[in-house]
Scaffold this motif. Structure first.
Motif, PDB file in Angstrom:
ATOM      1  N   THR A  43       0.832  -1.201   0.000  1.00 25.28           N
ATOM      2  CA  THR A  43       0.000   0.000   0.000  1.00 25.28           C
ATOM      3  C   THR A  43       0.865   1.249   0.000  1.00 25.28           C
ATOM      4  O   THR A  43       0.563   2.234  -0.693  1.00 25.28           O
ATOM      5  N   PHE A  44       1.954   1.218   0.765  1.00 25.78           N
ATOM      6  CA  PHE A  44       2.873   2.371   0.783  1.00 25.78           C
ATOM      7  C   PHE A  44       3.349   2.680  -0.628  1.00 25.78           C
ATOM      8  O   PHE A  44       3.313   3.838  -1.070  1.00 25.78           O
ATOM      9  N   PHE A  45       3.804   1.680  -1.348  1.00 25.90           N
ATOM     10  CA  PHE A  45       4.369   1.905  -2.674  1.00 25.90           C
ATOM     11  C   PHE A  45       3.314   2.200  -3.739  1.00 25.90           C
ATOM     12  O   PHE A  45       3.661   2.609  -4.844  1.00 25.90           O
ATOM     13  N   ARG A  46       2.049   2.008  -3.392  1.00 23.09           N
ATOM     14  CA  ARG A  46       0.993   2.474  -4.295  1.00 23.09           C
ATOM     15  C   ARG A  46       0.861   3.986  -4.227  1.00 23.09           C
ATOM     16  O   ARG A  46       0.392   4.618  -5.180  1.00 23.09           O
ATOM     17  N   HIS A  47       1.273   4.572  -3.100  1.00 26.10           N
ATOM     18  CA  HIS A  47       1.115   6.013  -2.902  1.00 26.10           C
ATOM     19  C   HIS A  47       2.419   6.791  -3.048  1.00 26.10           C
ATOM     20  O   HIS A  47       2.401   7.971  -3.422  1.00 26.10           O
ATOM     21  N   PHE A  48       3.546   6.158  -2.759  1.00 22.59           N
ATOM     22  CA  PHE A  48       4.840   6.845  -2.799  1.00 22.59           C
ATOM     23  C   PHE A  48       5.861   5.964  -3.507  1.00 22.59           C
ATOM     24  O   PHE A  48       5.943   4.763  -3.243  1.00 22.59           O
ATOM     25  N   ALA A  49       6.661   6.587  -4.382  1.00 28.54           N
ATOM     26  CA  ALA A  49       7.690   5.823  -5.104  1.00 28.54           C
ATOM     27  C   ALA A  49       8.752   5.291  -4.153  1.00 28.54           C
ATOM     28  O   ALA A  49       9.280   4.197  -4.349  1.00 28.54           O
ATOM     29  N   ASP A  50       9.093   6.065  -3.140  1.00 27.35           N
ATOM     30  CA  ASP A  50      10.049   5.646  -2.114  1.00 27.35           C
ATOM     31  C   ASP A  50       9.803   6.494  -0.881  1.00 27.35           C
ATOM     32  O   ASP A  50       8.950   7.394  -0.889  1.00 27.35           O
ATOM     33  N   LYS A  51      10.546   6.239   0.190  1.00 26.73           N
ATOM     34  CA  LYS A  51      10.248   6.937   1.440  1.00 26.73           C
ATOM     35  C   LYS A  51      10.638   8.411   1.392  1.00 26.73           C
ATOM     36  O   LYS A  51      10.116   9.204   2.168  1.00 26.73           O
ATOM     37  N   ARG A  52      11.490   8.815   0.468  1.00 30.67           N
ATOM     38  CA  ARG A  52      11.827  10.232   0.314  1.00 30.67           C
ATOM     39  C   ARG A  52      10.639  11.027  -0.201  1.00 30.67           C
ATOM     40  O   ARG A  52      10.485  12.208   0.122  1.00 30.67           O
ATOM     41  N   GLU A  53       9.805  10.383  -1.017  1.00 28.10           N
ATOM     42  CA  GLU A  53       8.701  11.108  -1.644  1.00 28.10           C
ATOM     43  C   GLU A  53       7.627  11.543  -0.660  1.00 28.10           C
ATOM     44  O   GLU A  53       6.780  12.370  -0.995  1.00 28.10           O
ATOM     45  N   VAL A  54       7.646  10.985   0.558  1.00 23.77           N
ATOM     46  CA  VAL A  54       6.747  11.506   1.587  1.00 23.77           C
ATOM     47  C   VAL A  54       7.056  12.976   1.831  1.00 23.77           C
ATOM     48  O   VAL A  54       6.156  13.792   2.072  1.00 23.77           O
ATOM     49  N   LEU A  55       8.331  13.330   1.736  1.00 23.83           N
ATOM     50  CA  LEU A  55       8.790  14.691   1.998  1.00 23.83           C
ATOM     51  C   LEU A  55       8.794  15.575   0.759  1.00 23.83           C
ATOM     52  O   LEU A  55       8.776  16.804   0.872  1.00 23.83           O
ATOM     53  N   PHE A  56       8.843  14.962  -0.416  1.00 24.73           N
ATOM     54  CA  PHE A  56       8.969  15.742  -1.648  1.00 24.73           C
ATOM     55  C   PHE A  56       7.755  15.636  -2.569  1.00 24.73           C
ATOM     56  O   PHE A  56       7.783  16.157  -3.677  1.00 24.73           O
TER      57      PHE A  56
END
Length: 205
Positions: A43-56
């Motif tokens: 589910t995380f990777f359905r919303h964000f390409a990687d954990k950096r993208e939470v911030l960017f």
């Protein structure tokens, strides 16, 4: 059988920001973000390409907004005023979408990670590049287009840093306008000094 999870993206973002603040970005794996949010890594990777993208997340939209505003200003508007309109628009978008509290937390997380600081610089460089390209399309020649774009993004960056570090809440757009006014004032002072130096010196009879 998986259950429908409302606001999964928001929950993942909240969990990630909490963990980044508690442990640091580098020490936080995606699995723990998903676990805290009560969701799966998939589910995380359905919303964000990687954990950096939470911030960017949203950087591309800000760049698109900047380009749209600068490109859409009338041809009669001075290039520096077109740039001012563009950074004013992205400043307003940042304040309205996330607010200062999120920006302060994000800034603290980014500042603590060399990887994130580098990514932040790359994002700002891309923003300046897109702005310079837009100015060229408005028939601003180089090096003026590149210089003006770098100045505009520097004004945005420095004003943003002032905004998140200030002891009380302020309007980011006001801070940017103040910074741009300082740039204009310095440029005007420099022009006056240059003109004075170029004036011929009279000789006594």
């Amino acid at each position: 059988m998986g259950r429908w999870q409302p606001n999964a993206r928001g929950r993942l973002e909240k969990a990630a920001m909490e963990l980044y603040a508690e442990r640091g970005f580098d020490q936080t794996p995606v699995a723990e973000i998903a676990e805290r949010a009560g969701l799966t890594e998939r589910t995380f990777f359905r919303h964000f390409a990687d954990k950096r993208e939470v911030l960017f997340a949203g950087s591309a939209q800000l760049q698109d907004l900047l380009v749209e505003i600068v490109a859409g200003t009338p041809a009669s508007v001075k290039p520096i005023d077109a740039v001012a309109a563009g950074i004013d628009a992205i400043g307003a978008a940042l304040q309205e979408s996330r607010g200062r509290a999120f920006a302060r937390q994000r800034q603290s997380i980014v500042a603590a990670s060399a990887e994130l600081r580098e990514r932040e610089l790359n994002k700002l460089s891309s923003l300046a590049g897109a702005l310079a390209d837009t100015l060229r399309e408005r028939d601003v020649d180089d090096p003026a287009a590149s210089l003006l774009a770098e100045i505009g993004i520097a004004v945005f960056r420095i004003s943003f840093e002032r905004w998140v570090s200030a002891p009380r809440d302020q309007d980011l757009r006001v801070l940017m306008r103040e910074s741009l006014d300082e740039v204009r004032s310095l440029a005007a002072d420099g022009a006056r000094v240059g003109a004075a130096r170029s004036e011929p010196v009279g000789h006594a009879a």
